[in-house]
Write a protein that holds these residues in place. Structure first.
Motif, mmCIF file in Angstrom:
data_model
loop_
_atom_site.group_PDB
_atom_site.id
_atom_site.type_symbol
_atom_site.label_atom_id
_atom_site.label_comp_id
_atom_site.label_asym_id
_atom_site.label_seq_id
_atom_site.Cartn_x
_atom_site.Cartn_y
_atom_site.Cartn_z
ATOM 1 N N GLY A 53 0.915 -1.072 0.056
ATOM 2 C CA GLY A 53 0.018 0.171 -0.070
ATOM 3 C C GLY A 53 0.611 1.227 -0.254
ATOM 4 N N MET A 54 2.034 1.076 0.778
ATOM 5 C CA MET A 54 2.861 2.402 0.658
ATOM 6 C C MET A 54 3.532 2.707 -0.405
ATOM 7 S SD MET A 54 4.272 2.283 4.952
ATOM 8 C CE MET A 54 4.707 4.011 4.822
ATOM 9 N N VAL A 55 4.141 1.523 -1.050
ATOM 10 C CA VAL A 55 4.792 1.777 -2.183
ATOM 11 C C VAL A 55 3.797 2.285 -3.598
ATOM 12 C CG1 VAL A 55 5.872 0.284 -4.083
ATOM 13 C CG2 VAL A 55 6.528 0.019 -1.854
ATOM 14 N N LEU A 56 2.818 1.661 -3.439
ATOM 15 C CA LEU A 56 1.707 2.105 -4.398
ATOM 16 C C LEU A 56 1.166 3.716 -4.304
ATOM 17 C CD1 LEU A 56 -0.412 1.473 -6.777
ATOM 18 C CD2 LEU A 56 -2.120 0.859 -4.944
ATOM 19 N N ASP A 57 1.227 4.129 -3.012
ATOM 20 C CA ASP A 57 0.973 5.504 -2.779
ATOM 21 C C ASP A 57 2.063 6.313 -3.195
ATOM 22 O OD1 ASP A 57 -0.472 7.748 -1.257
ATOM 23 O OD2 ASP A 57 1.471 7.660 -0.261
ATOM 24 N N ARG A 58 3.297 5.921 -2.922
ATOM 25 C CA ARG A 58 4.354 6.390 -3.279
ATOM 26 C C ARG A 58 4.816 6.635 -4.772
ATOM 27 N NH1 ARG A 58 8.113 10.281 -1.241
ATOM 28 N NH2 ARG A 58 10.175 10.029 -2.192
ATOM 29 N N ILE A 59 4.370 5.592 -5.667
ATOM 30 C CA ILE A 59 4.722 5.663 -7.091
ATOM 31 C C ILE A 59 3.498 6.187 -7.630
ATOM 32 C CG2 ILE A 59 4.874 3.939 -8.915
ATOM 33 C CD1 ILE A 59 6.359 2.058 -7.255
ATOM 34 N N ALA A 60 2.115 6.091 -7.564
ATOM 35 C CA ALA A 60 1.063 6.526 -8.110
ATOM 36 C C ALA A 60 0.163 7.298 -7.656
ATOM 37 C CB ALA A 60 0.456 5.118 -8.850
ATOM 38 N N LEU A 61 -0.296 6.987 -6.363
ATOM 39 C CA LEU A 61 -1.290 7.584 -5.842
ATOM 40 C C LEU A 61 -1.040 9.112 -5.315
ATOM 41 C CD1 LEU A 61 -2.896 4.512 -4.027
ATOM 42 C CD2 LEU A 61 -3.590 5.381 -6.074
ATOM 43 N N SER A 62 0.283 9.181 -4.683
ATOM 44 C CA SER A 62 0.325 10.554 -4.197
ATOM 45 C C SER A 62 0.436 11.532 -5.277
ATOM 46 C CB SER A 62 1.951 10.322 -3.480
ATOM 47 O OG SER A 62 2.663 10.154 -4.562
ATOM 48 N N ARG A 63 0.500 11.335 -6.291
ATOM 49 C CA ARG A 63 0.421 12.287 -7.622
ATOM 50 C C ARG A 63 -1.043 12.679 -7.763
ATOM 51 N NH1 ARG A 63 5.755 11.517 -9.831
ATOM 52 N NH2 ARG A 63 6.680 9.559 -9.129
ATOM 53 N N LEU A 64 -1.710 12.048 -7.230
ATOM 54 C CA LEU A 64 -3.145 12.345 -7.644
ATOM 55 C C LEU A 64 -4.058 13.121 -6.542
ATOM 56 C CD1 LEU A 64 -4.030 8.842 -9.188
ATOM 57 C CD2 LEU A 64 -3.661 10.872 -10.462
ATOM 58 N N TYR A 65 -3.293 13.320 -5.514
ATOM 59 C CA TYR A 65 -4.014 13.819 -4.200
ATOM 60 C C TYR A 65 -4.816 15.268 -4.677
ATOM 61 C CZ TYR A 65 -1.244 10.785 -1.243
ATOM 62 O OH TYR A 65 -0.777 9.864 -0.398
ATOM 63 N N ASP A 66 -4.210 16.022 -5.504
ATOM 64 C CA ASP A 66 -4.705 17.417 -5.703
ATOM 65 C C ASP A 66 -5.382 17.350 -6.999
ATOM 66 O OD1 ASP A 66 -3.628 18.421 -3.150
ATOM 67 O OD2 ASP A 66 -1.470 18.750 -4.332
ATOM 68 N N ARG A 67 -5.711 16.143 -7.708
ATOM 69 C CA ARG A 67 -6.304 16.191 -9.036
ATOM 70 C C ARG A 67 -7.994 15.893 -8.272
ATOM 71 N NH1 ARG A 67 -2.576 14.623 -12.810
ATOM 72 N NH2 ARG A 67 -4.174 14.755 -14.417
ATOM 73 N N ASP A 68 -8.776 16.122 -9.463
ATOM 74 C CA ASP A 68 -10.425 15.922 -9.331
ATOM 75 C C ASP A 68 -10.470 14.558 -9.311
ATOM 76 O OD1 ASP A 68 -10.374 15.210 -11.901
ATOM 77 O OD2 ASP A 68 -10.814 17.293 -12.559
ATOM 78 N N HIS A 69 -11.746 14.190 -8.881
ATOM 79 C CA HIS A 69 -12.092 12.727 -8.802
ATOM 80 C C HIS A 69 -11.993 11.894 -10.064
ATOM 81 C CE1 HIS A 69 -14.444 13.461 -4.774
ATOM 82 N NE2 HIS A 69 -13.163 13.543 -4.634
ATOM 83 N N LEU A 70 -12.618 12.830 -11.310
ATOM 84 C CA LEU A 70 -12.489 11.987 -12.427
ATOM 85 C C LEU A 70 -11.191 11.200 -12.810
ATOM 86 C CD1 LEU A 70 -13.824 11.022 -14.874
ATOM 87 C CD2 LEU A 70 -13.462 13.147 -15.728
#
Length: 306
Positions: free
Chosen positions: A77-94
């Motif tokens: 989960g933490m690696v997935l957040d680091r690689i991909a999800l953290s780049r989407l925090y400030d993006r819209d839901h779509l």
């Protein structure tokens, strides 16, 4: 339907409910606290089931597999957040929906490459292979373990969110992110830990579901849909709501599939009733969600703020 069969099916519904709660607890934390739509959460359930099955078959111990699974899922989960999800925090839901849907396809293909297209099976632990008898009713011991595990996780989530420093930081970071960061708290690490915790809960759900159903590619999508229904009914961001709504959905779905065919047999042919009953039962939870949205758009047990 006999009383004993009704009780057994009600317990089966509660068991489905606690599995849904294990999924909903992690997803509602991420969705409610971070306002992040993570469709890949179902893939964490699938990966947890596959990894648990591999560990179980390799070590021969269900309990050792459970102990090893938690840190593996936390790291995933933490690696997935680091690689991909953290780049989407400030993006819209779509953008979040599209990106995490892509992760669903990625993890499905990854699981197919690692374990093949055929289902993988897990045996029920030998010590839990029997049945427990109470009030004249025999019920599988392993299913009682699933119920107990769900209740313990529910208690643990409540204590974590409301009675620990980490929970305080998570709740504060959800509404005053910049201020929490100014106090010296590593927000990125906090978010990564939250995604890791969600992955652990989903992985535990996969572990517990493995001996009850076959572990196969794509198993995360159906339960993800039910989990979304649970979150909407219970109230977005509410752990208490996720718990109660999970039990409601599990019992309604299971009893509906059992009771409706029997009721419809009095109105139509048996074969038609056996087909129509489960189909109508599968619609009931969505009808329930629609009614809740119409009467209480915030959910049955919304988060109490202030």
């Amino acid at each position: 339907m006999s009383f004993n069969l009704f009780v057994i099916q009600a317990l089966n519904g509660l068991q489905l409910g606690v599995l849904l709660f294990l999924m909903a607890a992690g997803l509602t934390l991420v969705f409610g606290i971070m306002n992040f739509v993570n469709l890949a959460h179902g893939s964490m359930y699938m990966m947890g089931a596959f990894i648990a099955a591999a560990l179980y078959n390799y070590t021969g111990s269900f309990w050792l597999a459970a102990v090893l699974l938690a840190p593996i899922m936390m790291a995933l989960g933490m690696v997935l957040d680091r690689i991909a999800l953290s780049r989407l925090y400030d993006r819209d839901h779509l953008d979040q929906v599209l990106a995490t849907f892509g992760l669903i396809l990625f993890f499905n293909e990854l699981a197919r490459m690692l374990w093949g297209p055929s289902p993988v099976y897990m045996e029920v632990p030998e010590v839990l292979g029997g049945a427990v008898q109470f009030f004249g009713i025999r019920y599988p011991a392993y299913r009682l373990l699933v119920l107990a595990a769900g209740l313990l996780v529910a208690l643990g989530c409540y204590l974590l969110v409301h009675h620990t420093r980490l929970g305080m930081l998570l709740r504060a970071g959800a509404t005053h992110r910049d201020m929490v960061g100014a106090l010296g708290v590593n927000i990125r690490l906090l978010n990564a830990l939250l995604f890791g915790l969600g992955a652990v809960l989903a992985g535990v759900a996969g572990l517990l579901a493995g001996p009850v159903m076959s572990v196969q590619v794509g198993m995360g999508e159906p339960i993800l849909i039910l989990t979304m229904v649970v979150i909407v009914i219970g109230g977005i961001g509410s752990i208490r709501g996720a718990f109660y709504a999970s039990l409601i959905v599990g019992v309604v779905d299971t009893l509906g599939r059992t009771l409706l065919p029997a009721l419809l047999r009095g109105l139509m042919e048996r074969s038609s009733a056996d087909i129509a009953g489960p189909a109508i039962a599968s619609m009931m939870i969505y009808i329930l969600m629609a009614v809740v949205l119409a009467l209480r758009p915030q959910g049955l047990f919304p988060v109490q703020r202030g």
